[in-house]
Design an enzyme around this catalytic site. Structure first.
Site, PDB file in Angstrom:
ATOM      1  N   HIS A 136       0.813  -1.216   0.000  1.00  0.00           N
ATOM      2  CA  HIS A 136       0.000   0.000   0.000  1.00  0.00           C
ATOM      3  C   HIS A 136       0.849   1.269   0.000  1.00  0.00           C
ATOM      4  CE1 HIS A 136       0.475  -0.194   4.496  1.00  0.00           C
ATOM      5  NE2 HIS A 136       0.410   1.118   4.388  1.00  0.00           N
ATOM      6  N   ASP A 166       0.299  -7.651   1.584  1.00  0.00           N
ATOM      7  CA  ASP A 166       0.613  -6.221   1.614  1.00  0.00           C
ATOM      8  C   ASP A 166       2.122  -5.980   1.637  1.00  0.00           C
ATOM      9  OD1 ASP A 166       0.020  -3.485   1.647  1.00  0.00           O
ATOM     10  OD2 ASP A 166       0.184  -3.399   3.831  1.00  0.00           O
ATOM     11  N   SER A 251       4.619   2.883   7.810  1.00  0.00           N
ATOM     12  CA  SER A 251       4.318   1.698   7.018  1.00  0.00           C
ATOM     13  C   SER A 251       5.497   1.299   6.148  1.00  0.00           C
ATOM     14  CB  SER A 251       3.106   1.952   6.125  1.00  0.00           C
ATOM     15  OG  SER A 251       1.929   1.950   6.882  1.00  0.00           O
TER      16      SER A 251
END
Length: 331
Positions: A136, A166, A251
């Site tokens: 992402h 992911d 992230s």
């Protein structure tokens, strides 16, 4: 970027201290001092030789304090962490197309947006430096720019992705980096997340809020934590839960043990006004096969990467380890 809900010393040499004291009289001081001078030189010379040999074969910790250990992990591991800037283009509703002479025009218009995330250098081979991050973080990218430890910027390309977990691997060319940058960066040491114990201290490093690399620390709150998400497939994944602060921009960053080994990729945080300190990282040992596939320049098939029903049963037998709170996935 849209929000989703899913988730490695030098020490000072110490002089040898004699345990007994010499009591010297004024009449014999000169003789004893001369003898002592030669004796001390002999002892120190031999001690230094022995001490040099020990330092070459042993790792000596500078301190046992928690603060010093976290500082050392950050110092050793920061060169392997990168900040990622994603410039993407997406279709947005063009409301003016609904009226008048524009009623037949394209109801969508393209809009450019910028988001930030983090990544970890995991490979340096064949003129390429490979960086592991979240899918992402790089999703829908028009351009990807990596900022390295010396603040130099370089464009990256996507090498392989695993949408189901992911994860993504992006690459930069060594020819695009200066000699000083190549000396400054480092490849992360991969650890074994299967050996993690609840209560073990960990360190998180990432590009929080896009301000640049920052360091937080906490403990492993839980392992094999299964969480239900509201993504397109609404599947459950197993994560490391930690109370180390994980914020937007973290992230794709590193979760490290106190040996400075990469044991997780920070991915998500539980989002609720009644909770705090519940961050989630993808356990590195769970995705080694996926990483190896992406390093080969391949995308990981969703069907081949979907855990079996026995996996879900094993990880959901204990209701205490099943979390259904809303999760945020950030760039």
């Amino acid at each position: 970027m849209k929000q989703e809900m899913p988730r490695i010393p030098n020490t000072n040499r110490k002089l040898l201290k004699k345990g007994s004291k010499l009591i010297l009289s004024a009449a014999t001081f000169g003789v004893v001092a001369a003898g002592s001078f030669q004796g001390v030189n002999y002892v120190i010379d031999n001690y230094n030789k022995e001490n040099t040999t020990v330092q070459n074969t042993n790792v000596v910790k500078t301190s046992s304090s928690t603060t010093s250990n976290v500082s050392k992990v950050a110092q050793n591991c920061m060169p392997s962490i990168v900040a990622i800037t994603n410039v993407s283009v997406s279709d947005v509703q063009n409301y003016f197309s609904m009226y008048g002479n524009n009623s037949r025009s394209n109801p969508f218009t393209q809009q450019e947006s910028t988001s930030v995330g983090s990544g970890v250098i995991i490979n340096n081979k064949n003129g390429e430096i490979d960086i592991l991050t979240n899918y992402h973080v790089i999703e829908n990218a028009k351009t990807l720019t990596c900022t390295l430890v010396d603040n130099s910027n370089v464009e990256a390309t996507v090498k392989g992705v695993d949408k189901d977990r992911d994860l993504a691997v992006i690459s930069i060319k060594t020819k695009d980096l200066s000699e000083s940058t190549l000396k400054a960066i480092a490849v992360a040491t991969i650890g074994d997340s299967d050996k993690l114990q609840v209560g073990e201290q960990v360190v998180a490093i990432g590009n929080a809020l896009g301000y640049g690399q920052s360091v937080t620390t906490g403990i492993v709150s839980a392992t094999n934590r299964s969480v239900s998400t509201s993504s397109d497939t609404d599947t459950s994944k197993s994560y490391i839960q930690t109370d180390a602060a994980i914020n937007p921009g973290n992230s794709g960053g590193a979760l490290l043990n106190m040996s400075g080994e990469l044991i997780g990729i920070n991915s998500a945080k539980l989002s609720d006004t009644d909770v705090e300190g519940m961050g989630y990282a993808i356990a590195i040992s769970d995705v080694k096969d996926s990483i190896n596939t992406m390093l080969q320049g391949k995308d990981v098939s969703t069907s081949s990467n979907t855990p079996s029903s026995s996996y879900y049963q094993q990880n959901n037998e204990d209701d205490e380890n099943d979390s259904t709170f809303p999760f945020d996935f950030w760039n």
